[in-house]
Design a protein around this motif. Sequence first.
Motif, PDB file in Angstrom:
ATOM      1  N   GLU A 280      33.717   2.099  -7.105  1.00 52.50           N
ATOM      2  CA  GLU A 280      33.933   2.785  -8.374  1.00 52.50           C
ATOM      3  C   GLU A 280      34.952   2.049  -9.247  1.00 52.50           C
TER       4      GLU A 280
ATOM      5  N   ASN B 263      34.050   0.718 -12.984  1.00 48.90           N
ATOM      6  CA  ASN B 263      34.791   1.219 -14.138  1.00 48.90           C
ATOM      7  C   ASN B 263      35.735   0.210 -14.776  1.00 48.90           C
ATOM      8  N   TYR B 264      36.344  -0.651 -13.944  1.00 48.11           N
ATOM      9  CA  TYR B 264      37.451  -1.468 -14.469  1.00 48.11           C
ATOM     10  C   TYR B 264      37.301  -2.972 -14.274  1.00 48.11           C
TER      11      TYR B 264
ATOM     12  N   PHE C  96      38.216   8.535 -12.620  1.00 55.62           N
ATOM     13  CA  PHE C  96      38.129   7.181 -13.171  1.00 55.62           C
ATOM     14  C   PHE C  96      38.040   7.235 -14.700  1.00 55.62           C
TER      15      PHE C  96
END
Length: 340
Positions: free
Chosen positions: A263, A267-268, A298
Amino acid sequence: MMIDYSKLPLSITSFSDFAVNSMIYVDKTDLVANLARFRNPIFLSRPRRFGKSTLVSTFHELFSNGLDKFQGLKITNENLWNDKTYKVIHIDFSQIKENTENRPFEDKFYLLLKSSFKEASLAIAEERDVIAAFADTIAAEENGTLVLLIDEYDAPLTAVMGDKEEFEARRALFSEFFSTVKSRSSKFRFIFITGVTRYSNTSIFSAFNNIKDISFNPTYGAIVGYTQAELENYFKDYIEYAANALNKKEKTDKYTYELILEELKNNYDGYSFDEECEWHVYNPWSILNFLSEPQRGFKPYWLETGGAKPSLLVNYLNTFIDKKVKKTELVDYLNLEFIK
């Protein structure tokens, strides 16, 4: 599992603060040492909140105080540094980017220089204008004894893109300033400049025919931001804790270390700045915010705090639209089918 959140360097950019408070410092000092060996000016462009200021602060500590606070890092463990110390002039132009009616930009520039010189144990020359004051102060020093670090050089320009007259005044002043730096280059052992972008056709850097732009150089593709290996090496315990925290909040057991990593990547991750796309890095601001409060999920922290706002593009479009392009035409330009 007990987690010490005080070790997460959220909103910390000073290398000294990392060292004194034993915060998690993602060690890139091998790249720092490699860059610091150069004697021609170096320029690095990266978005906001990616670690430019921390990098500049690391150079500041290294050149001004040597290796005292670098024990245990690559630069000492691998014996990568044996230089002396210097007077470091550290200028952060983001401090004077806003336009104020009660004080002209040149006056703010002078006060910023005065403060930066004072920190370097230099007394600024009392002169008729800011450029002359800078030039005369530098001229009084011995060759090769100074280091110049400039952070966010472009912030004052981007802030006034919609004001043609003010933009031109600042551009002209910056052009004169950098020409003066070039003419006094023998005084500097090292010059390092950062910004969000590199303004072209403004003559600001035209004096630096020898400037080394490392913005897209694969060697320095991961000089700011966190790589996958760094994320797992430095923040493993926090990632494991995040899985526990989310399981507890959602009353489930689906979150594992591996799922959190997945995740985080979704997301990043995904930022790559080098021309070979060799390195992919995480945005530090988002990672540190998530790990400090994983139960919130998130969230797009970088976007929410304005770090990802393309100020240059927004300001440019605001001055461009309805002068050369109608808003309706801009919509067409942004329509994928229209482009095809």
